[in-house]
Design a protein around this motif. Structure first.
Motif: not given
Ligand code: GLY
Ligand code: AMP
Length: 425
Positions: A218, A220, A232, A275, A291, A293, A295-298
């Protein structure tokens, strides 16, 4: 099966889109959701910090499975509440309990976990508010750039990297006094700087077995060429060309397997996503962060590449049968470009009307992030507004399609990075 998905971002729209295709699904609810999830599910107005309210909603709608998108409810113990309240004996929950969520919720916990299980990561020291002098003395033993991390959740803003020793000392004092990051900063982790390229791997685990999901990279920073403040995430690409088979193999053997085994050895049950934020240093993988959970936008590039039934995967996870499951992944590339509100990641305006073409090109997918519905129209409701995803045989064509989609959408103050994925071509 009735499913409740918790969250309201692009990650949740992508998951909802995928879950909605499941042959095992009866009804899908998203709380609180956005204008995109409303197209594929029923949005519920629900305060997810109110665990009793979530529990009542589960009863009311006959929910069989809860999928938790973001980290905050996990670190906050929502899963523990739902599993321990005695009201939902059959409920399957995708997302770890509070203890497992500490992999993300506490940098010090994650670093100690990695040290204990010999998982490659940067060397570090960890200090609380009573250890300011020790922290400053430890800093003196480090070489610049100095990497300073607030221990707790800080919405991606808790990491400071500086070349300047005096600034580093100031940051540590401010964090430890609780001044700069509140309680999240009352413990700090001081880390060695790792010079390499970042990429991410994802797994779903039932605490015994795991399945790898597609890897992703991603972007950042807000500015082109990775400049300016952190966001994000402004875009993502999956798979990542520089993550070759050898790198994957090393990451699996040195990081992913030891993490799943380490959780089991520590007696930490783990049902949910892992993650792995990785740094590739001279061909070798190191963990930058965990993480608990996706990722966003992954997720907006991972979901389109999963060919298997996602709900079936979750059911297997819930039953502890993950090891018997076969996961089918599309070999093509998926890219996504985030459209954000002018001003993001600083202050921005909301409520701008979004116009989207009536029909999308084949293999183009539009996922809503910060949107809501106002008088029947989708309007902006956050910093990151829409994720323009696209599939193609190679990164070049996927990105072309993502940008064509991005250019076909309009709202006041629309902004995106024009260089997503360019470093991979
Ligand atoms: N894109 C990174 C995250 O969701 O932490
Ligand atoms: P984190 O929240 O721990 O992922 O850190 C946020 C970002 O800071 C990462 O995505 C990296 O770009 C950078 N970072 C964190 N730790 C290190 C490190 N030890 N060396 C180099 N960069 C780092």
């Amino acid at each position: 099966m009735n499913v409740l998905l918790i969250g309201s971002g692009g990650r949740e729209h992508a998951m909802a889109w995928k879950l909605a295709q499941s042959s095992f699904l009866t009804q899908l609810f998203v709380a609180p959701g956005n204008a995109g999830t409303a197209q594929v599910a029923t949005n519920l107005k629900l305060d997810v910090t109110n665990h009793d309210a979530v529990s009542r909603s589960i009863k009311k709608h006959g929910i069989n499975m809860v999928v938790v998108g973001p980290e905050a409810p996990l670190v906050d113990g929502l899963v523990d509440h739902l599993l321990d309240c005695g009201k939902h004996p059959e409920l399957v929950v995708v997302g770890p309990r509070k203890e497992g969520a500490q992999l993300e919720g506490s940098k010090a916990f994650a670093k100690a976990f990695m040290r204990r299980h010999n998982i490659p990561t940067a060397g570090y020291g960890s200090f609380d508010g009573t250890q300011v002098d020790e922290a400053i003395a430890f800093l003196d033993t480090m070489k610049p750039p100095y990497v300073l991390k607030a221990d707790g959740l800080a919405a991606g803003k808790g990491v400071i990297i500086t070349e300047d020793l005096e600034e580093a000392q100031r940051v540590i004092r401010n964090m430890l006094s609780g001044e700069s990051f509140g309680s999240a900063g009352e413990r700090v982790v001081i880390e060695e700087f790792m010079d390499g390229i970042e990429c991410s791997m994802f797994a779903v685990s039932d605490g015994k077995a795991y399945h790898l999901l597609p890897s992703a990279k991603d972007y950042k920073r807000i500015g082109e060429g990775d400049t300016g403040p952190n966001t994000g995430g402004m875009g993502a690409v999956s798979p990542v060309p520089f993550m070759d088979a050898e790198f994957h193999e090393k990451a699996i053997n040195q990081i992913i397997i030891p993490t799943v085994k380490g959780l089991a050895a520590d007696g930490i049950p783990y049902n949910g996503f892992l993650f792995f934020g990785l740094m590739k240093v001279g061909g070798d993988p190191y963990v930058v962060e965990y993480n608990c959970r996706l990722g966003d936008p992954e997720t907006e590039v991972i979901m389109p590449r999963i060919q298997s039934d996602l709900l079936h995967l979750f059911e297997n996870m819930g039953a502890g049968l993950l090891s018997e499951y076969h996961l089918q992944i599309d070999p093509r590339t998926c890219s996504t470009v985030m459209l954000v509100s002018e001003g993001y990641p600083g202050a921005y305006k909301k409520g701008k009307t979004i116009s989207v073409p009536e029909r999308l090109e084949k293999d183009a997918l539009l996922f809503h992030a910060g949107t809501s519905t106002s008088r029947g129209n989708a309007v902006t409701n956050g910093g990151r507004v829409l994720a323009c995803s696209a599939m193609a045989a190679n990164p070049e064509n996927a990105l072309k399609k993502s940008y064509a989609l991005a250019d076909s959408i309009s709202f006041d103050g629309k902004h995106c990075r024009r260089d997503i994925g360019q470093d991979l071509l």
